[in-house]
Design an enzyme around this catalytic site. Sequence first.
Site, short mmCIF file in Angstrom:
data_model
loop_
_atom_site.label_atom_id
_atom_site.label_comp_id
_atom_site.label_asym_id
_atom_site.label_seq_id
_atom_site.Cartn_x
_atom_site.Cartn_y
_atom_site.Cartn_z
N PRO A 176 0.82 -1.22 0.00
CG PRO A 176 -0.82 -1.57 1.61
CD PRO A 176 0.50 -2.08 1.16
CE1 TYR A 177 5.56 5.54 2.60
CE2 TYR A 177 7.10 4.25 1.28
CZ TYR A 177 6.79 5.41 1.97
OH TYR A 177 7.69 6.45 2.02
#
Length: 254
Positions: A157-158
């Site tokens: 996600p980052y």
Amino acid sequence: MSYELLSGKVVLITGASSGIGAATARVCVREGAAVVLVARREDRLAALAAEIEEGGGRAVFVTADVTVPQEALGAVEFAVSEFGRLDAAFNNAGTGGDRTPLHEMSDATYDGIMDTNVRGVFHCLRAEIAAMLVTGGGTIVNNSSVGGLVAIPAAAPYIASKHAVVGLTRAAADEYARQGIRVNAVAPGTTRSEITADWFGRNPGMEELANSLTPQGRTAEPEEIGAAVAWLLSDRCPFLTGAVVPVDGGFVNQ
């Protein structure tokens, strides 16, 4: 050392209560700017603003959660009400999250990272651009990451969020170039901060590993990122827009 890169300019900085944001505020003030400090932690903002004012600089602050559109807009409106305009902005507020394999990642973790790192930047860009259009232009820098240029394991996600920041940067730069607004991004490598100190503390050996993968062999100081941001926000690079500048000790160039 100061070259007055930002003399007379009004600069809004999100995520200004610590780390890269606070360091960038100090750099911008040394370069002649008045700063509008934005974050959620009022005590930290108040302390930083007092430090800057006591040193002869100009700083005001407003608390805001940039994931909330009305609060991001309110921060920009506050800047304009205080100074009559907004010349430049550094969209720095972001989050990292713990390292977790993608197949074990929760929806809540994904949503939290994307809300802050992507939706927050979008909210700020929208409000900042609208204010700058009124006064004939300005400069914006978004904080991406080396994770916006390359992959890092167990951080899907980052990585996705920071790639999205690159996309927002390029889209905004293209859309508003003829209206006097330049939009660029920095992509910091491993940088010393409270967040990285906590993460390194919970993951022994990780700082040494990160440094071994960096040609300069060290962790960046937040002021080094701030110096790059100040230059990008200044008038010294008028033909530079839509760029993503790695500030990473050579990491992505290997």
